[in-house]
Scaffold this motif. Sequence first.
Motif, PDB file in Angstrom:
ATOM      1  N   GLY A  27       0.803  -1.216   0.000  1.00  0.00           N
ATOM      2  CA  GLY A  27       0.000   0.000   0.000  1.00  0.00           C
ATOM      3  C   GLY A  27       0.835   1.264   0.000  1.00  0.00           C
ATOM      4  O   GLY A  27       1.751   1.436  -0.801  1.00  0.00           O
ATOM      5  N   LEU A  28       0.540   2.154   0.939  1.00  0.00           N
ATOM      6  CA  LEU A  28       1.254   3.427   1.032  1.00  0.00           C
ATOM      7  C   LEU A  28       2.629   3.277   1.672  1.00  0.00           C
ATOM      8  O   LEU A  28       3.435   4.201   1.643  1.00  0.00           O
ATOM      9  CB  LEU A  28       0.433   4.420   1.861  1.00  0.00           C
ATOM     10  CG  LEU A  28      -0.963   4.766   1.353  1.00  0.00           C
ATOM     11  CD1 LEU A  28      -1.684   5.655   2.357  1.00  0.00           C
ATOM     12  CD2 LEU A  28      -0.886   5.451   0.000  1.00  0.00           C
ATOM     13  N   MET A  29       2.909   2.104   2.269  1.00  0.00           N
ATOM     14  CA  MET A  29       4.114   1.951   3.079  1.00  0.00           C
ATOM     15  C   MET A  29       5.397   1.900   2.262  1.00  0.00           C
ATOM     16  O   MET A  29       6.442   2.345   2.706  1.00  0.00           O
ATOM     17  CB  MET A  29       4.023   0.675   3.925  1.00  0.00           C
ATOM     18  CG  MET A  29       2.913   0.683   4.946  1.00  0.00           C
ATOM     19  SD  MET A  29       3.074   2.014   6.144  1.00  0.00           S
ATOM     20  CE  MET A  29       4.681   1.663   6.783  1.00  0.00           C
ATOM     21  N   ARG A  30       5.332   1.313   1.078  1.00  0.00           N
ATOM     22  CA  ARG A  30       6.560   1.095   0.316  1.00  0.00           C
ATOM     23  C   ARG A  30       6.435   1.688  -1.080  1.00  0.00           C
ATOM     24  O   ARG A  30       6.726   1.038  -2.073  1.00  0.00           O
ATOM     25  CB  ARG A  30       6.880  -0.401   0.220  1.00  0.00           C
ATOM     26  CG  ARG A  30       7.125  -1.076   1.548  1.00  0.00           C
ATOM     27  CD  ARG A  30       8.426  -0.641   2.183  1.00  0.00           C
ATOM     28  NE  ARG A  30       9.591  -1.118   1.463  1.00  0.00           N
ATOM     29  CZ  ARG A  30      10.835  -0.903   1.849  1.00  0.00           C
ATOM     30  NH1 ARG A  30      11.073  -0.204   2.934  1.00  0.00           N
ATOM     31  NH2 ARG A  30      11.836  -1.361   1.152  1.00  0.00           N
ATOM     32  N   ILE A  35       8.425  11.178   1.803  1.00  0.00           N
ATOM     33  CA  ILE A  35       8.965  12.382   2.448  1.00  0.00           C
ATOM     34  C   ILE A  35       9.709  11.973   3.704  1.00  0.00           C
ATOM     35  O   ILE A  35       9.195  11.212   4.518  1.00  0.00           O
ATOM     36  CB  ILE A  35       7.834  13.371   2.801  1.00  0.00           C
ATOM     37  CG1 ILE A  35       7.062  13.768   1.531  1.00  0.00           C
ATOM     38  CG2 ILE A  35       8.394  14.618   3.474  1.00  0.00           C
ATOM     39  CD1 ILE A  35       5.790  14.528   1.817  1.00  0.00           C
ATOM     40  N   MET A  36      10.937  12.473   3.841  1.00  0.00           N
ATOM     41  CA  MET A  36      11.779  12.143   4.993  1.00  0.00           C
ATOM     42  C   MET A  36      12.248  13.412   5.689  1.00  0.00           C
ATOM     43  O   MET A  36      12.523  14.424   5.050  1.00  0.00           O
ATOM     44  CB  MET A  36      13.020  11.364   4.557  1.00  0.00           C
ATOM     45  CG  MET A  36      12.812   9.873   4.403  1.00  0.00           C
ATOM     46  SD  MET A  36      12.552   9.020   5.955  1.00  0.00           S
ATOM     47  CE  MET A  36      14.101   9.325   6.803  1.00  0.00           C
ATOM     48  N   VAL A 286       8.934   4.102  11.979  1.00  0.00           N
ATOM     49  CA  VAL A 286       8.627   5.453  11.498  1.00  0.00           C
ATOM     50  C   VAL A 286       9.740   6.440  11.835  1.00  0.00           C
ATOM     51  O   VAL A 286       9.761   7.565  11.316  1.00  0.00           O
ATOM     52  CB  VAL A 286       7.283   5.962  12.064  1.00  0.00           C
ATOM     53  CG1 VAL A 286       6.115   5.188  11.473  1.00  0.00           C
ATOM     54  CG2 VAL A 286       7.256   5.877  13.590  1.00  0.00           C
ATOM     55  N   GLY A 287      10.653   6.043  12.717  1.00  0.00           N
ATOM     56  CA  GLY A 287      11.772   6.909  13.061  1.00  0.00           C
ATOM     57  C   GLY A 287      12.951   6.084  13.509  1.00  0.00           C
ATOM     58  O   GLY A 287      12.792   4.950  13.987  1.00  0.00           O
ATOM     59  N   VAL A 323       8.164  10.961   7.312  1.00  0.00           N
ATOM     60  CA  VAL A 323       6.994  11.827   7.486  1.00  0.00           C
ATOM     61  C   VAL A 323       5.753  11.198   6.856  1.00  0.00           C
ATOM     62  O   VAL A 323       4.740  10.964   7.522  1.00  0.00           O
ATOM     63  CB  VAL A 323       7.256  13.228   6.895  1.00  0.00           C
ATOM     64  CG1 VAL A 323       6.021  14.111   7.056  1.00  0.00           C
ATOM     65  CG2 VAL A 323       8.460  13.869   7.576  1.00  0.00           C
ATOM     66  N   SER A 324       5.833  10.898   5.565  1.00  0.00           N
ATOM     67  CA  SER A 324       4.680  10.284   4.904  1.00  0.00           C
ATOM     68  C   SER A 324       4.441   8.864   5.425  1.00  0.00           C
ATOM     69  O   SER A 324       3.307   8.396   5.491  1.00  0.00           O
ATOM     70  CB  SER A 324       4.884  10.275   3.386  1.00  0.00           C
ATOM     71  OG  SER A 324       6.147   9.740   3.041  1.00  0.00           O
TER      72      SER A 324
END
Length: 457
Positions: A27-30, A35-36, A286-287, A323-324
Amino acid sequence: IHSYRDLPINLYQIQTKFRDEIRPRFGLMRGREFIMKDGYSFDATEKGAEITYQKMYDAYQRVFKRCGLSFRAVEADTGTIGGSFSHEFMVLAETGEDTLVICRSCAYAANMEKAAVQPPEKSGEDIELLPLQKVETPGKKKVEAVCNFLGISPGELVKTMVYLADGDPVAVLVRGDHEVQPVKLKNMLGAVDVELADEKQVFDITGVPSGYLGPIGLKIPLAADQEVSAMANFTVGANEKNYHMQNANLPRDFKVFQTADLRQVTETDRCPSCGGVLELTKGIEVGHIFKLGDSYSKALNATFQDSNSEEQNFVMGCYGIGVSRTVAASIEQNHDENGIIFPLPLAPFQAIILNLDPKTEEISIAAETFYRQLQQAGLEVLLDDRDERPGIKFKDADLIGIPYRITIGKRFLQEAEVEIRTRADGETRSLSLDKARADIVSSIRNEMSATRESETE
């Protein structure tokens, strides 16, 4: 930057990045584009760098709490970036790509690559070391098959696994019911790359067919997981097809060049910090923050003058937030069969107003007036005044996950009331326009305030 007086300094950027995924997935993950936020810190001393690292750690905690996410900061391997230690910030979600190890009793948390295993209790001094015995195990290659044939448990058998560390073979001993953790092995060896040898490679290196390899008489370097050193009278391969050796003992029958924590942690292990019960769960990174030290500043000859006017290398740290990816991870954590359930701080809009009958002037005036009033109160609001059936509008509102839905339709004409629905729990209430406006403003402000207050807990 030339002087220690200019330090510490932090530099960061928030940029669109591109990753050449062969096939974007998950999906949106990869996705290929994302944005970083990247940051680097420069300190004059190790102590200063550790203070900066802790400040970043605390700031990241506040960032993800303010985002309304359920997350954990876990100890992580530094990987190819290097450095002395690092932490990953993981959003807890069943669809996560990474497995996390979390203690139910204390704050300990680590990813699988870093999770430590408590040292085993050594076998008692009074255990009799039995004579080594060669036994026939015809066609029995797998751990389960060998154990069933010999009437022993996997915990009484030791596997000999061959790895290639920067191309050089090394054998690793691990209990039959455990698995080698390659990153732990790589770190122990100081290698850049470690990979498990395949059956052909094992035979070419040892001359022994897969399934019968053992440590006794093996001619390649041999390391052992710490648990093996506490075992006695265990079973190993005999380095001969269809045979195993029973009652093997270390160091009587073979020697290893190093013993260390080399295995994957399991839920049956105890917390290395407090001894509590461990839980394995899934998470999405996420970080990630790293204490780099001076490895990069040395390589780049990046120096400053200290108080004695001597050249010193910067002590660095590295800090990143997807970020995204944070928004995508939030969706993985917060959804149901109808669509997204955005936490209020991450939602594209805080509330959506549905005008169920745009052709009726009274309803349209009420919807647009309510829309402007909420905007004037400082809220982020979306007005759906499309000429569509109510069912489509309800479905779309659920799908995009806006936290609060205000519906203005026939009830307003009949009873002068609008309906407020909370997306997260489906709770609905009907109020007059004035009371509805006060209610929604109060609800959103209180929820946002509670999110910020949780940062200091």
